[in-house]
Design a protein around this motif. Structure first.
Motif, PDB file in Angstrom:
ATOM      1  N   THR A   1       0.994  -1.075   0.105  1.00 40.98           N
ATOM      2  CA  THR A   1      -0.190   0.072   0.027  1.00 40.98           C
ATOM      3  C   THR A   1       0.772   1.215   0.060  1.00 40.98           C
ATOM      4  N   GLY A   2       0.352   2.290  -0.476  1.00 40.33           N
ATOM      5  CA  GLY A   2       1.325   3.545  -0.585  1.00 40.33           C
ATOM      6  C   GLY A   2       2.314   3.312  -1.543  1.00 40.33           C
ATOM      7  N   ALA A   3       2.170   2.529  -2.466  1.00 38.38           N
ATOM      8  CA  ALA A   3       3.304   2.017  -3.396  1.00 38.38           C
ATOM      9  C   ALA A   3       3.840   2.985  -4.366  1.00 38.38           C
TER      10      ALA A   3
ATOM     11  N   ASN B   1      15.432  10.445   9.877  1.00 37.06           N
ATOM     12  CA  ASN B   1      15.228  11.601   8.682  1.00 37.06           C
ATOM     13  C   ASN B   1      15.468  11.078   7.251  1.00 37.06           C
ATOM     14  N   VAL B   2      14.505  10.461   6.557  1.00 40.91           N
ATOM     15  CA  VAL B   2      14.675  10.012   5.201  1.00 40.91           C
ATOM     16  C   VAL B   2      14.928  10.980   4.202  1.00 40.91           C
ATOM     17  N   TYR B   3      15.763  10.642   3.151  1.00 48.77           N
ATOM     18  CA  TYR B   3      15.835  11.544   1.967  1.00 48.77           C
ATOM     19  C   TYR B   3      16.340  10.773   0.861  1.00 48.77           C
TER      20      TYR B   3
ATOM     21  N   VAL C   1      -0.202  -1.055  -4.810  1.00 48.86           N
ATOM     22  CA  VAL C   1      -1.642  -0.061  -4.887  1.00 48.86           C
ATOM     23  C   VAL C   1      -1.343   1.395  -4.369  1.00 48.86           C
ATOM     24  N   GLY C   2      -2.221   2.231  -4.839  1.00 46.60           N
ATOM     25  CA  GLY C   2      -2.262   3.681  -4.078  1.00 46.60           C
ATOM     26  C   GLY C   2      -3.776   3.839  -4.020  1.00 46.60           C
ATOM     27  N   ARG C   3      -3.809   5.178  -3.810  1.00 50.54           N
ATOM     28  CA  ARG C   3      -5.142   5.793  -3.271  1.00 50.54           C
ATOM     29  C   ARG C   3      -6.249   5.472  -4.508  1.00 50.54           C
ATOM     30  N   LYS C   4      -5.947   5.781  -5.852  1.00 51.40           N
ATOM     31  CA  LYS C   4      -6.943   5.656  -6.744  1.00 51.40           C
ATOM     32  C   LYS C   4      -7.420   4.186  -6.851  1.00 51.40           C
ATOM     33  N   ASP C   5      -6.742   3.236  -6.583  1.00 51.82           N
ATOM     34  CA  ASP C   5      -7.067   1.738  -6.416  1.00 51.82           C
ATOM     35  C   ASP C   5      -7.930   1.457  -5.326  1.00 51.82           C
ATOM     36  N   TYR C   6      -7.399   1.811  -3.993  1.00 49.49           N
ATOM     37  CA  TYR C   6      -8.151   1.728  -2.924  1.00 49.49           C
ATOM     38  C   TYR C   6      -7.895   2.758  -1.943  1.00 49.49           C
ATOM     39  N   GLU C   7      -9.319   3.485  -1.704  1.00 47.90           N
ATOM     40  CA  GLU C   7      -9.336   4.681  -0.969  1.00 47.90           C
ATOM     41  C   GLU C   7      -9.478   4.097   0.512  1.00 47.90           C
ATOM     42  N   LEU C   8      -8.453   4.074   1.401  1.00 46.81           N
ATOM     43  CA  LEU C   8      -8.461   3.126   2.618  1.00 46.81           C
ATOM     44  C   LEU C   8      -9.213   3.857   3.636  1.00 46.81           C
ATOM     45  N   LEU C   9      -9.636   5.083   3.491  1.00 44.89           N
ATOM     46  CA  LEU C   9     -10.525   5.824   4.492  1.00 44.89           C
ATOM     47  C   LEU C   9     -12.100   5.696   4.226  1.00 44.89           C
ATOM     48  N   ASP C  10     -12.407   4.897   3.085  1.00 49.66           N
ATOM     49  CA  ASP C  10     -13.698   4.581   2.717  1.00 49.66           C
ATOM     50  C   ASP C  10     -14.158   3.218   3.291  1.00 49.66           C
TER      51      ASP C  10
ATOM     52  N   PHE D   1       6.839   8.396  -1.831  1.00 53.26           N
ATOM     53  CA  PHE D   1       8.444   8.338  -1.748  1.00 53.26           C
ATOM     54  C   PHE D   1       9.073   7.132  -1.401  1.00 53.26           C
ATOM     55  N   LEU D   2       8.865   6.618  -0.308  1.00 52.01           N
ATOM     56  CA  LEU D   2       9.449   5.244   0.059  1.00 52.01           C
ATOM     57  C   LEU D   2       9.024   4.177  -0.947  1.00 52.01           C
ATOM     58  N   GLY D   3       7.819   4.166  -1.410  1.00 50.56           N
ATOM     59  CA  GLY D   3       7.300   3.032  -2.279  1.00 50.56           C
ATOM     60  C   GLY D   3       8.236   2.948  -3.368  1.00 50.56           C
ATOM     61  N   HIS D   4       8.620   4.283  -3.973  1.00 48.80           N
ATOM     62  CA  HIS D   4       9.435   3.907  -5.369  1.00 48.80           C
ATOM     63  C   HIS D   4      10.797   3.258  -4.901  1.00 48.80           C
TER      64      HIS D   4
ATOM     65  N   HIS E   1       2.805  -2.030   4.295  1.00 44.23           N
ATOM     66  CA  HIS E   1       1.902  -0.942   4.475  1.00 44.23           C
ATOM     67  C   HIS E   1       2.682   0.227   4.355  1.00 44.23           C
ATOM     68  N   MET E   2       2.586   1.018   3.565  1.00 43.91           N
ATOM     69  CA  MET E   2       3.042   2.403   3.411  1.00 43.91           C
ATOM     70  C   MET E   2       2.289   3.418   3.301  1.00 43.91           C
ATOM     71  N   ALA E   3       0.981   3.205   2.828  1.00 38.88           N
ATOM     72  CA  ALA E   3      -0.065   4.229   2.878  1.00 38.88           C
ATOM     73  C   ALA E   3      -0.001   5.263   4.186  1.00 38.88           C
ATOM     74  N   ALA E   4      -0.051   6.462   3.986  1.00 35.14           N
ATOM     75  CA  ALA E   4      -0.038   7.277   5.194  1.00 35.14           C
ATOM     76  C   ALA E   4      -0.423   8.689   4.642  1.00 35.14           C
ATOM     77  N   LYS E   5      -0.863   9.525   5.696  1.00 30.36           N
ATOM     78  CA  LYS E   5      -0.905  10.947   5.303  1.00 30.36           C
ATOM     79  C   LYS E   5       0.192  11.610   6.063  1.00 30.36           C
ATOM     80  N   SER E   6       1.182  12.100   5.005  1.00 30.90           N
ATOM     81  CA  SER E   6       2.450  12.489   5.570  1.00 30.90           C
ATOM     82  C   SER E   6       2.538  13.927   5.152  1.00 30.90           C
ATOM     83  N   GLY E   7       3.028  14.927   5.838  1.00 31.80           N
ATOM     84  CA  GLY E   7       3.110  16.311   5.177  1.00 31.80           C
ATOM     85  C   GLY E   7       3.986  17.315   5.897  1.00 31.80           C
TER      86      GLY E   7
HETATM   87  N1  LIG Z   1       9.357  10.084   4.354  1.00 32.71           N
HETATM   88  C1  LIG Z   1      10.041  10.182   5.481  1.00 32.71           C
HETATM   89  O1  LIG Z   1      10.705  10.860   5.861  1.00 32.71           O
HETATM   90  C2  LIG Z   1       9.472   9.184   6.554  1.00 32.71           C
HETATM   91  C3  LIG Z   1      10.133   9.076   7.845  1.00 32.71           C
HETATM   92  C4  LIG Z   1       9.607   8.156   8.743  1.00 32.71           C
HETATM   93  C5  LIG Z   1       8.425   7.292   8.300  1.00 32.71           C
HETATM   94  N2  LIG Z   1       7.808   7.327   7.134  1.00 32.71           N
HETATM   95  C6  LIG Z   1       6.791   6.587   6.892  1.00 32.71           C
HETATM   96  O2  LIG Z   1       6.996   5.835   5.745  1.00 32.71           O
HETATM   97  C7  LIG Z   1       5.593   5.496   5.001  1.00 32.71           C
HETATM   98  C8  LIG Z   1       5.919   5.983   3.499  1.00 32.71           C
HETATM   99  O3  LIG Z   1       5.984   7.425   3.866  1.00 32.71           O
HETATM  100  P1  LIG Z   1       6.357   8.266   2.304  1.00 32.71           P
HETATM  101  O4  LIG Z   1       7.227   9.338   2.718  1.00 32.71           O
HETATM  102  O5  LIG Z   1       6.394   7.101   1.223  1.00 32.71           O
HETATM  103  O6  LIG Z   1       4.803   8.876   2.307  1.00 32.71           O
HETATM  104  P2  LIG Z   1       4.191   9.478   0.873  1.00 32.71           P
HETATM  105  O7  LIG Z   1       5.234   9.901  -0.116  1.00 32.71           O
HETATM  106  O8  LIG Z   1       3.272  10.425   1.406  1.00 32.71           O
HETATM  107  O9  LIG Z   1       3.403   8.284   0.252  1.00 32.71           O
HETATM  108  C9  LIG Z   1       2.199   7.562   1.029  1.00 32.71           C
HETATM  109  C10 LIG Z   1       1.344   7.231   0.156  1.00 32.71           C
HETATM  110  O10 LIG Z   1      -0.036   6.689   0.932  1.00 32.71           O
HETATM  111  C11 LIG Z   1      -1.137   6.888   0.126  1.00 32.71           C
HETATM  112  N3  LIG Z   1      -2.393   7.383   0.764  1.00 32.71           N
HETATM  113  C12 LIG Z   1      -2.393   8.398   1.474  1.00 32.71           C
HETATM  114  N4  LIG Z   1      -3.912   8.399   1.846  1.00 32.71           N
HETATM  115  C13 LIG Z   1      -4.218   7.334   1.502  1.00 32.71           C
HETATM  116  C14 LIG Z   1      -5.647   6.852   1.518  1.00 32.71           C
HETATM  117  N5  LIG Z   1      -6.582   7.387   2.274  1.00 32.71           N
HETATM  118  N6  LIG Z   1      -5.827   5.897   0.719  1.00 32.71           N
HETATM  119  C15 LIG Z   1      -5.076   4.861   0.129  1.00 32.71           C
HETATM  120  N7  LIG Z   1      -3.665   5.427   0.221  1.00 32.71           N
HETATM  121  C16 LIG Z   1      -3.456   6.621   0.749  1.00 32.71           C
HETATM  122  C17 LIG Z   1      -0.653   8.043  -1.112  1.00 32.71           C
HETATM  123  O11 LIG Z   1      -1.323   7.561  -2.278  1.00 32.71           O
HETATM  124  P3  LIG Z   1      -1.473   8.688  -3.459  1.00 32.71           P
HETATM  125  O12 LIG Z   1      -0.185   9.033  -3.719  1.00 32.71           O
HETATM  126  O13 LIG Z   1      -2.251   7.771  -4.495  1.00 32.71           O
HETATM  127  O14 LIG Z   1      -2.286   9.782  -2.936  1.00 32.71           O
HETATM  128  C18 LIG Z   1       0.846   8.176  -1.210  1.00 32.71           C
HETATM  129  O15 LIG Z   1       1.192   7.488  -2.144  1.00 32.71           O
HETATM  130  C19 LIG Z   1       4.625   6.254   5.803  1.00 32.71           C
HETATM  131  O16 LIG Z   1       3.959   5.463   6.954  1.00 32.71           O
HETATM  132  C20 LIG Z   1       5.324   7.144   6.690  1.00 32.71           C
HETATM  133  O17 LIG Z   1       4.685   7.344   7.877  1.00 32.71           O
HETATM  134  C21 LIG Z   1       8.274   8.293   6.275  1.00 32.71           C
END
Ligand SMILES: NC(=O)c1ccc[n+]([C@@H]2O[C@H](COP(=O)([O-])OP(=O)(O)OC[C@H]3O[C@@H](n4cnc5c(N)ncnc54)[C@H](OP(=O)(O)O)[C@@H]3O)[C@@H](O)[C@H]2O)c1
Length: 317
Positions: free
Chosen positions: A11-13, A168-170, A37-46, A16-19, A64-70
């Motif tokens: 999920t969340g494929a 702190n991932v980059y 899978v991504g959000r357009k395949d399965y909206e996990l909040l529905d 950023f990390l998914g790639h 499982h990597m789907a998350a709301k991050s910002g």
């Molecule tokens: N990046 C970091 O520095 C960092 C550090 C520590 C931990 N993490 C953790 O690592 C994991 C992956 O992080 P990331 O940086 O790759 O995050 P990301 O780039 O924001 O990717 C998260 C993915 O989750 C999907 N998603 C969000 N809301 C969703 C929903 N309601 N239903 C289905 N899919 C949904 C999004 O899909 P769409 O693109 O289709 O919207 C997005 O591609 C997360 O758990 C994050 O908390 C990240």
């Protein structure tokens, strides 16, 4: 590594990390089917959608990597959204994975879930010692519940899930939007654009003395197949480099990598923030794993990706 799994759901494929994780899984488990899978395949909040996803795909393992991050500004303004989205998504995904008979699930929380008062190097045993930094607490406390859920479902149902704690991932595919970006993506972009504009000086906040450690996303991703195949515990594991670097050294490294010829002007009237935040990677190393890409090599790859993706219009600026 021969695959103990036949179908792995990610999920969340497309994030950023998914790639970074996808190619690692493909290389480690060539005979397993990967369903990304991504959000357009399965909206996990529905309601009902996570259950449908497990019915459709029938995976025996899940990353499982789907998350709301910002970024911090958005976190400050909308803590309820960060809390609800992450808590709701994680709770249901783990629950449905258990109900679907998934053999193994690996997921991520973040270093920001540690208490604001944690003492560096921050070991996993400090996780429950206090409240995380308040600006992102909606997000980080919700993510922390993964640990409790992983423990509870293991104890009551024997459900095998693992929670990793990247620092702190980059890396490539990071978020380069300046209101959302973390420090490395933001600085790489600022220095690169300053060079392209022929700017003479870049302002930097604080003294540059605070220290942090940074981890290349490819290194984090490279550990995932191992955790999927070999780690059967709900004890969290920090995934970081454990290498201490000052913000000033980071700025110099980024100047080097981007080739920005100008001056860095440190505005010491601005606050420094937490002086030292380093993750203890003893547990990671005891498992035979390390995150060892040198910072400069990781920065060069990230910058090269940013410039070509930006020039093709593929980066959200
Ligand atoms: N990046 C970091 O520095 C960092 C550090 C520590 C931990 N993490 C953790 O690592 C994991 C992956 O992080 P990331 O940086 O790759 O995050 P990301 O780039 O924001 O990717 C998260 C993915 O989750 C999907 N998603 C969000 N809301 C969703 C929903 N309601 N239903 C289905 N899919 C949904 C999004 O899909 P769409 O693109 O289709 O919207 C997005 O591609 C997360 O758990 C994050 O908390 C990240």
């Amino acid at each position: 590594m021969s695959s103990p799994f036949s179908r792995i759901l990610i999920t969340g494929a497309h994030g950023f990390l998914g790639h970074h994780v996808l190619p690692q899984l493909r290389a480690a488990f060539p005979e397993a089917e990967l369903v990304a899978v991504g959000r357009k395949d399965y909206e996990l909040l529905d309601p009902g959608v996570p259950a449908r996803m497990f019915r459709d795909i029938q995976p025996d393992a899940v990353v499982h990597m789907a998350a709301k991050s910002g970024g911090i500004l958005d976190n400050r303004q909308r803590p309820a959204d960060y809390f609800y989205n992450n808590l709701a998504m994680n709770t249901v995904v783990l629950h449905e994975a258990y109900k679907a008979g998934v053999k193994k699930l690996v997921t991520f929380m973040g270093g920001c879930s540690y208490p604001a008062t944690a003492v560096s190097p921050i070991g996993e045993d400090q996780m429950w010692n206090g409240l995380p930094q308040i600006d992102s607490a909606g997000y980080s406390v919700a993510k922390k519940m993964l640990l409790m859920q992983s423990w509870a479902y293991r104890k009551q149902y024997g459900f095998n899930s693992v929670v990793l704690v990247p620092g702190n991932v980059y890396g490539e595919w990071d978020n380069f939007n300046l209101t959302q970006a973390h420090v490395i993506a933001a600085l790489l972009r600022k220095y690169q654009e300053a060079k392209e504009r022929g700017q003479a000086e870049i302002k930097a906040f604080g003294t540059g003395r605070p220290t942090r450690d940074f981890v290349y996303a490819g290194d984090v991703a490279a550990t995932v197949p191992w955790f999927l195949a070999h780690y059967d515990s709900s004890d969290p594991v920090n995934i970081s480099s454990g290498t201490r670097i000052s913000i000033k050294e980071l700025a110099e490294a980024i100047r080097n990598v981007t080739g920005f010829p100008g001056r860095i002007a440190w505005d010491t009237t601005q606050p420094d923030g937490q002086m030292d935040k380093i993750f203890d990677v003893t547990r990671l190393h005891s498992l035979g794993l390390t995150c060892s890409t040198p910072l400069e090599a990781g920065l060069r790859r990230t910058l090269a990706w940013f410039v070509q993706a930006r020039d093709k219009g593929e980066v959200k600026l």
